[in-house]
Design a protein around this motif. Structure first.
Motif, PDB file in Angstrom:
ATOM      1  N   LYS A  30       0.836  -1.204   0.000  1.00 52.92           N
ATOM      2  CA  LYS A  30       0.000   0.000   0.000  1.00 52.92           C
ATOM      3  C   LYS A  30       0.871   1.254   0.000  1.00 52.92           C
ATOM      4  O   LYS A  30       0.572   2.229  -0.704  1.00 52.92           O
ATOM      5  N   GLU A  31       1.940   1.239   0.786  1.00 55.92           N
ATOM      6  CA  GLU A  31       2.847   2.388   0.827  1.00 55.92           C
ATOM      7  C   GLU A  31       3.536   2.571  -0.528  1.00 55.92           C
ATOM      8  O   GLU A  31       3.662   3.690  -1.023  1.00 55.92           O
ATOM      9  N   ARG A  32       3.982   1.479  -1.125  1.00 56.68           N
ATOM     10  CA  ARG A  32       4.614   1.555  -2.443  1.00 56.68           C
ATOM     11  C   ARG A  32       3.623   2.102  -3.473  1.00 56.68           C
ATOM     12  O   ARG A  32       3.972   2.953  -4.285  1.00 56.68           O
ATOM     13  N   ASN A  33       2.387   1.624  -3.437  1.00 59.23           N
ATOM     14  CA  ASN A  33       1.371   2.102  -4.375  1.00 59.23           C
ATOM     15  C   ASN A  33       1.071   3.579  -4.167  1.00 59.23           C
ATOM     16  O   ASN A  33       0.837   4.316  -5.133  1.00 59.23           O
ATOM     17  N   ARG A  34       1.077   4.031  -2.917  1.00 54.96           N
ATOM     18  CA  ARG A  34       0.846   5.447  -2.639  1.00 54.96           C
ATOM     19  C   ARG A  34       1.945   6.301  -3.251  1.00 54.96           C
ATOM     20  O   ARG A  34       1.683   7.325  -3.885  1.00 54.96           O
ATOM     21  N   ILE A  35       3.186   5.854  -3.100  1.00 59.10           N
ATOM     22  CA  ILE A  35       4.322   6.592  -3.660  1.00 59.10           C
ATOM     23  C   ILE A  35       4.242   6.610  -5.182  1.00 59.10           C
ATOM     24  O   ILE A  35       4.453   7.642  -5.821  1.00 59.10           O
ATOM     25  N   TYR A  41       0.846  11.114 -10.589  1.00 59.24           N
ATOM     26  CA  TYR A  41       0.162  12.403 -10.555  1.00 59.24           C
ATOM     27  C   TYR A  41       1.126  13.526 -10.943  1.00 59.24           C
ATOM     28  O   TYR A  41       0.780  14.408 -11.739  1.00 59.24           O
ATOM     29  N   ASP A  42       2.339  13.503 -10.396  1.00 57.35           N
ATOM     30  CA  ASP A  42       3.335  14.522 -10.725  1.00 57.35           C
ATOM     31  C   ASP A  42       3.694  14.494 -12.206  1.00 57.35           C
ATOM     32  O   ASP A  42       3.849  15.536 -12.838  1.00 57.35           O
ATOM     33  N   LEU A  43       3.845  13.282 -12.763  1.00 54.74           N
ATOM     34  CA  LEU A  43       4.203  13.175 -14.177  1.00 54.74           C
ATOM     35  C   LEU A  43       3.078  13.676 -15.084  1.00 54.74           C
ATOM     36  O   LEU A  43       3.329  14.270 -16.124  1.00 54.74           O
TER      37      LEU A  43
END
Length: 102
Positions: A30-35, A41-43
């Motif tokens: 979940k943490e990896r997916n959040r990152i 989103y930034d890209l």
């Protein structure tokens, strides 16, 4: 049957351990997916992230920029791996007249 039977104490403990391990794995994912979601989103929404990836991953530079590459070797590592371009090997700092070479 309680201790060793199917669905007994040891089977229950084993299943509880598997559930705990899977819960930890899920949390890490979940943490990896959040990152990754934040990076996507930034890209999609910002030019800075695209520029950063172009610079770091592809080595691209802007016109009229100077590219400087810094070595990550520390001073002792650099001295150990330095080879004189004129042919002399300087891999260590010992003098040829020292007793260790003879």
């Amino acid at each position: 049957m309680y201790w060793f039977g199917e669905g007994g104490y040891f089977d229950h403990q084993h299943l509880m351990q598997q559930i705990q391990d899977q819960a930890e794995t899920n949390q890490d994912l979940k943490e990896r997916n959040r990152i990754l979601g934040a990076e996507v989103y930034d890209l999609k929404n910002g030019a800075e992230a695209v520029e950063e990836h172009a610079r770091l991953d592809l080595g691209l530079i802007k016109p009229h920029e100077t590219f400087v590459q810094m070595s990550t070797l520390t001073t002792p590592q650099y001295q150990e791996t330095y080879v004189d371009p004129l042919g002399g090997d300087k891999r260590n700092n010992e003098d040829e007249d020292s007793p260790d070479f003879h």
